[in-house]
Motif scaffolding. Structure first.
Motif, PDB file in Angstrom:
ATOM      1  N   GLU A 145       5.156   6.566   1.318  1.00  0.00           N
ATOM      2  CA  GLU A 145       4.239   7.612   1.751  1.00  0.00           C
ATOM      3  C   GLU A 145       4.475   8.844   0.890  1.00  0.00           C
ATOM      4  O   GLU A 145       5.588   9.077   0.403  1.00  0.00           O
ATOM      5  CB  GLU A 145       4.444   7.958   3.230  1.00  0.00           C
ATOM      6  CG  GLU A 145       4.157   6.791   4.171  1.00  0.00           C
ATOM      7  CD  GLU A 145       4.298   7.189   5.633  1.00  0.00           C
ATOM      8  OE1 GLU A 145       4.206   8.402   5.935  1.00  0.00           O
ATOM      9  OE2 GLU A 145       4.509   6.282   6.472  1.00  0.00           O
ATOM     10  N   ALA A 146       3.424   9.623   0.692  1.00  0.00           N
ATOM     11  CA  ALA A 146       3.525  10.842  -0.110  1.00  0.00           C
ATOM     12  C   ALA A 146       2.746  11.951   0.572  1.00  0.00           C
ATOM     13  O   ALA A 146       1.687  11.704   1.163  1.00  0.00           O
ATOM     14  CB  ALA A 146       2.972  10.599  -1.515  1.00  0.00           C
ATOM     15  N   THR A 147       3.273  13.171   0.483  1.00  0.00           N
ATOM     16  CA  THR A 147       2.612  14.318   1.106  1.00  0.00           C
ATOM     17  C   THR A 147       1.849  15.164   0.108  1.00  0.00           C
ATOM     18  O   THR A 147       1.188  16.123   0.495  1.00  0.00           O
ATOM     19  CB  THR A 147       3.641  15.200   1.835  1.00  0.00           C
ATOM     20  OG1 THR A 147       4.588  15.706   0.882  1.00  0.00           O
ATOM     21  CG2 THR A 147       4.384  14.400   2.895  1.00  0.00           C
ATOM     22  N   ASN A 148       1.959  14.829  -1.185  1.00  0.00           N
ATOM     23  CA  ASN A 148       1.182  15.531  -2.205  1.00  0.00           C
ATOM     24  C   ASN A 148       1.012  14.605  -3.414  1.00  0.00           C
ATOM     25  O   ASN A 148       1.612  13.538  -3.484  1.00  0.00           O
ATOM     26  CB  ASN A 148       1.841  16.862  -2.603  1.00  0.00           C
ATOM     27  CG  ASN A 148       3.238  16.671  -3.156  1.00  0.00           C
ATOM     28  OD1 ASN A 148       3.439  15.979  -4.157  1.00  0.00           O
ATOM     29  ND2 ASN A 148       4.229  17.294  -2.508  1.00  0.00           N
ATOM     30  N   VAL A 196       0.835  -1.205   0.000  1.00  0.00           N
ATOM     31  CA  VAL A 196       0.000   0.000   0.000  1.00  0.00           C
ATOM     32  C   VAL A 196       0.869   1.254   0.000  1.00  0.00           C
ATOM     33  O   VAL A 196       1.934   1.288   0.623  1.00  0.00           O
ATOM     34  CB  VAL A 196      -0.935   0.015   1.233  1.00  0.00           C
ATOM     35  CG1 VAL A 196      -1.686   1.337   1.354  1.00  0.00           C
ATOM     36  CG2 VAL A 196      -1.924  -1.136   1.157  1.00  0.00           C
ATOM     37  N   LEU A 197       0.416   2.262  -0.725  1.00  0.00           N
ATOM     38  CA  LEU A 197       1.025   3.592  -0.690  1.00  0.00           C
ATOM     39  C   LEU A 197       0.052   4.536  -0.015  1.00  0.00           C
ATOM     40  O   LEU A 197      -1.138   4.564  -0.357  1.00  0.00           O
ATOM     41  CB  LEU A 197       1.340   4.077  -2.107  1.00  0.00           C
ATOM     42  CG  LEU A 197       2.098   5.407  -2.243  1.00  0.00           C
ATOM     43  CD1 LEU A 197       2.913   5.409  -3.519  1.00  0.00           C
ATOM     44  CD2 LEU A 197       1.153   6.613  -2.256  1.00  0.00           C
ATOM     45  N   LEU A 198       0.528   5.332   0.950  1.00  0.00           N
ATOM     46  CA  LEU A 198      -0.296   6.312   1.641  1.00  0.00           C
ATOM     47  C   LEU A 198       0.006   7.700   1.105  1.00  0.00           C
ATOM     48  O   LEU A 198       1.158   8.144   1.130  1.00  0.00           O
ATOM     49  CB  LEU A 198      -0.012   6.291   3.146  1.00  0.00           C
ATOM     50  CG  LEU A 198      -0.300   4.992   3.907  1.00  0.00           C
ATOM     51  CD1 LEU A 198       0.127   5.136   5.365  1.00  0.00           C
ATOM     52  CD2 LEU A 198      -1.775   4.644   3.813  1.00  0.00           C
ATOM     53  N   ALA A 199      -1.014   8.401   0.611  1.00  0.00           N
ATOM     54  CA  ALA A 199      -0.838   9.762   0.109  1.00  0.00           C
ATOM     55  C   ALA A 199      -1.752  10.699   0.883  1.00  0.00           C
ATOM     56  O   ALA A 199      -2.973  10.725   0.667  1.00  0.00           O
ATOM     57  CB  ALA A 199      -1.147   9.827  -1.378  1.00  0.00           C
ATOM     58  N   ASP A 200      -1.171  11.458   1.797  1.00  0.00           N
ATOM     59  CA  ASP A 200      -1.931  12.400   2.627  1.00  0.00           C
ATOM     60  C   ASP A 200      -0.945  13.414   3.184  1.00  0.00           C
ATOM     61  O   ASP A 200       0.158  13.049   3.601  1.00  0.00           O
ATOM     62  CB  ASP A 200      -2.646  11.662   3.762  1.00  0.00           C
ATOM     63  CG  ASP A 200      -3.717  12.513   4.431  1.00  0.00           C
ATOM     64  OD1 ASP A 200      -3.372  13.566   5.019  1.00  0.00           O
ATOM     65  OD2 ASP A 200      -4.899  12.141   4.366  1.00  0.00           O
ATOM     66  N   ASP A 201      -1.329  14.680   3.191  1.00  0.00           N
ATOM     67  CA  ASP A 201      -0.395  15.705   3.668  1.00  0.00           C
ATOM     68  C   ASP A 201      -0.379  15.825   5.189  1.00  0.00           C
ATOM     69  O   ASP A 201       0.414  16.592   5.742  1.00  0.00           O
ATOM     70  CB  ASP A 201      -0.699  17.058   3.026  1.00  0.00           C
ATOM     71  CG  ASP A 201      -2.075  17.578   3.373  1.00  0.00           C
ATOM     72  OD1 ASP A 201      -2.947  16.765   3.723  1.00  0.00           O
ATOM     73  OD2 ASP A 201      -2.291  18.807   3.281  1.00  0.00           O
ATOM     74  N   GLN A 202      -1.219  15.075   5.873  1.00  0.00           N
ATOM     75  CA  GLN A 202      -1.243  15.119   7.333  1.00  0.00           C
ATOM     76  C   GLN A 202      -0.435  13.954   7.904  1.00  0.00           C
ATOM     77  O   GLN A 202      -0.778  12.788   7.717  1.00  0.00           O
ATOM     78  CB  GLN A 202      -2.677  15.058   7.851  1.00  0.00           C
ATOM     79  CG  GLN A 202      -3.552  16.215   7.395  1.00  0.00           C
ATOM     80  CD  GLN A 202      -4.951  16.126   7.962  1.00  0.00           C
ATOM     81  OE1 GLN A 202      -5.132  15.869   9.153  1.00  0.00           O
ATOM     82  NE2 GLN A 202      -5.945  16.330   7.108  1.00  0.00           N
ATOM     83  N   THR A 203       0.623  14.299   8.615  1.00  0.00           N
ATOM     84  CA  THR A 203       1.514  13.281   9.166  1.00  0.00           C
ATOM     85  C   THR A 203       0.788  12.334  10.104  1.00  0.00           C
ATOM     86  O   THR A 203       1.008  11.116  10.075  1.00  0.00           O
ATOM     87  CB  THR A 203       2.684  13.946   9.913  1.00  0.00           C
ATOM     88  OG1 THR A 203       3.390  14.808   9.015  1.00  0.00           O
ATOM     89  CG2 THR A 203       3.652  12.900  10.464  1.00  0.00           C
ATOM     90  N   LEU A 204      -0.093  12.861  10.943  1.00  0.00           N
ATOM     91  CA  LEU A 204      -0.798  12.017  11.901  1.00  0.00           C
ATOM     92  C   LEU A 204      -1.707  11.009  11.200  1.00  0.00           C
ATOM     93  O   LEU A 204      -1.844   9.869  11.659  1.00  0.00           O
ATOM     94  CB  LEU A 204      -1.618  12.881  12.862  1.00  0.00           C
ATOM     95  CG  LEU A 204      -0.824  13.642  13.927  1.00  0.00           C
ATOM     96  CD1 LEU A 204      -1.754  14.498  14.779  1.00  0.00           C
ATOM     97  CD2 LEU A 204      -0.039  12.673  14.816  1.00  0.00           C
TER      98      LEU A 204
END
Length: 239
Positions: free
Chosen positions: A34-37, A7-15
């Motif tokens: 993981e991706a922040t944008n 799985v890849l997680l893409a969300d700009d919220q670290t929590l």
């Protein structure tokens, strides 16, 4: 499938990413990136080739809608995309589903719902909460694509010619769009559940659709089902 689910997680919220990573890891699901944008998500998909992408809609630089479009280009081995949303605040989920996303999750999802959803779409099934999906499609399927114009304007509807469908397949599609599960369809139509699954598979093949989510959209966009159609309670996952 015996290999670990990636799985890849893409969300700009670290929590959010941290919480989801812990939940998935505890259930034996590998978070490979993981991706922040959105731009990072597109690059990470090409680099790590995950099975499933958990994609937030609202991110800086490139949002989840554009990232979903770029990821789901029809290339072999493309991942399944699950949209993360707060629903009432996100006007772009419909366009993401039209672009090929396999469903969506609310951000207050329980750990059990999260892992079940990821495993569901990994097998090729679609994930949708019928009542919420109907509300969303009814809101935007009437030609209001102004929300997409702010993101490049490439939000053409999924209109399909329903002529190839048999009368029974049209009936199944109409009931499917109202949120009936396969079991409920079988009961309503006095058919075996396996027969219903065959009808659904043929509908998707004839209309060139990715999954059940897009079938719901087409049913509304073609007028087969109207926004005022009677709603029937259903379960959260079916194919």
């Amino acid at each position: 499938m015996t290999e670990p689910l990636r799985v890849l997680l893409a969300d700009d919220q670290t929590l959010v990413r941290t919480g989801f990573r812990m939940i998935l890891g505890a259930d034996g699901i590998d978070v490979v990136a993981e991706a922040t944008n959105g731009a990072e998500a597109v690059e990470a998909v090409r680099r790590t080739r995950p099975d499933v992408v958990l994609m937030d809609i609202r991110m800086p630089e490139m949002d989840g809608l554009e990232a979903t479009r770029r990821i789901l280009t029809g290339a072999p081995g493309e991942p399944r995309v699950l949209i993360l949303t707060t629903f009432d605040l996100d006007r772009y989920v419909y366009a993401a589903l039209s672009a090929g996303a396999s469903g969506f999750l609310l951000k207050d999802v329980t750990p059990e719902q999260l892992t079940a959803a990821v495993r569901t779409v990994r097998t090729g099934d679609a994930l949708l909460a019928p009542a919420i999906t109907r509300r969303l499609v009814q809101r935007f399927a009437g030609g209001d694509h102004r929300y997409g114009a702010r993101h490049g304007g490439d939000t053409a509807p999924l209109h399909r010619d329903l002529a190839p469908l048999t009368p029974r397949e049209l009936e199944v599609l109409g009931l499917l769009a109202r949120g009936l599960s396969n079991a409920e369809l079988a009961t309503r139509l006095h058919l075996a559940e396996a027969t219903v699954k065959t009808h659904v598979a043929r509908i998707l093949a004839k209309l060139g659709l990715r999954d059940r989510v897009q079938a719901v959209i087409v049913a509304y966009e073609t007028g087969l089902v109207s926004a005022g159609a009677h709603e029937t309670a259903g379960q959260s996952t079916e194919t």
